[in-house]
Design a protein around this motif. Structure first.
Motif, PDB file in Angstrom:
ATOM      1  N   LEU A  54      19.620   8.726   8.765  1.00 33.12           N
ATOM      2  CA  LEU A  54      20.849   9.392   9.214  1.00 33.12           C
ATOM      3  C   LEU A  54      20.603  10.884   9.399  1.00 33.12           C
ATOM      4  O   LEU A  54      21.036  11.467  10.397  1.00 33.12           O
ATOM      5  CB  LEU A  54      21.986   9.155   8.216  1.00 33.12           C
ATOM      6  N   SER A  55      19.908  11.499   8.470  1.00 34.59           N
ATOM      7  CA  SER A  55      19.591  12.928   8.587  1.00 34.59           C
ATOM      8  C   SER A  55      18.763  13.197   9.838  1.00 34.59           C
ATOM      9  O   SER A  55      19.007  14.176  10.561  1.00 34.59           O
ATOM     10  CB  SER A  55      18.842  13.421   7.349  1.00 34.59           C
ATOM     11  N   ALA A  56      17.795  12.336  10.114  1.00 31.04           N
ATOM     12  CA  ALA A  56      16.960  12.501  11.300  1.00 31.04           C
ATOM     13  C   ALA A  56      17.777  12.388  12.575  1.00 31.04           C
ATOM     14  O   ALA A  56      17.456  13.019  13.584  1.00 31.04           O
ATOM     15  CB  ALA A  56      15.831  11.475  11.290  1.00 31.04           C
ATOM     16  N   SER A  57      18.861  11.610  12.533  1.00 36.26           N
ATOM     17  CA  SER A  57      19.695  11.427  13.736  1.00 36.26           C
ATOM     18  C   SER A  57      20.324  12.733  14.182  1.00 36.26           C
ATOM     19  O   SER A  57      20.606  12.923  15.354  1.00 36.26           O
ATOM     20  CB  SER A  57      20.775  10.370  13.507  1.00 36.26           C
ATOM     21  N   PHE A  58      20.523  13.659  13.250  1.00 35.45           N
ATOM     22  CA  PHE A  58      21.116  14.953  13.588  1.00 35.45           C
ATOM     23  C   PHE A  58      20.078  15.956  14.089  1.00 35.45           C
ATOM     24  O   PHE A  58      20.428  17.019  14.582  1.00 35.45           O
ATOM     25  CB  PHE A  58      21.884  15.506  12.400  1.00 35.45           C
TER      26      PHE A  58
END
Length: 128
Positions: free
Chosen positions: A121-125
């Protein structure tokens, strides 16, 4: 719509139908009867039964995730990278939190499942 679009929509529909049937029918015709007529030490263990049920339904959740990925690939290619990371992250956060709560922290997998979700999820940002 093209033939490609129809094939992807059909694949997505089959994934969703398969996931629903897998969870509903599997719970009714396999999991519940297996737990009712135990007969071995693994099935006598409440924690083992919880993990078996969790793993069974996890398969269905991952098929839903695959349906989302196919949708993104076919119909939202501009957001493919972000979408795959976002929905994978959300799915694994949900899976990890469910595992944590259902097992009361006893299952060894919840930290890893939750970490996969948080990292993804963090990488998605951060993806373009």
């Amino acid at each position: 719509m093209t033939g490609f679009d129809y094939l992807i929509i059909a694949a997505i529909a089959f994934l969703i139908i398969t996931a629903l049937l897998h969870s509903i029918a599997g719970e009714h015709f396999l999991i519940k009867p297996m737990f009712k007529y135990r007969g071995n030490k693994v099935l006598e263990n409440e924690f083992a039964r919880l993990i078996l049920r969790f793993a069974w339904h996890l398969t269905s959740v991952l098929w839903f995730l695959l349906a989302v990925i196919l949708y993104l690939l076919a119909f939202d290619i501009d957001n493919l990278n972000h979408g795959i990371l976002l929905y994978t992250g959300l799915a694994f956060i949900g899976i990890g939190v469910f595992d944590l709560i259902a097992s009361r922290g006893k299952h060894i997998g919840w930290p890893s499942l939750l970490a996969i979700g948080v990292c993804t999820l963090s990488a998605s940002f951060l993806v373009n």
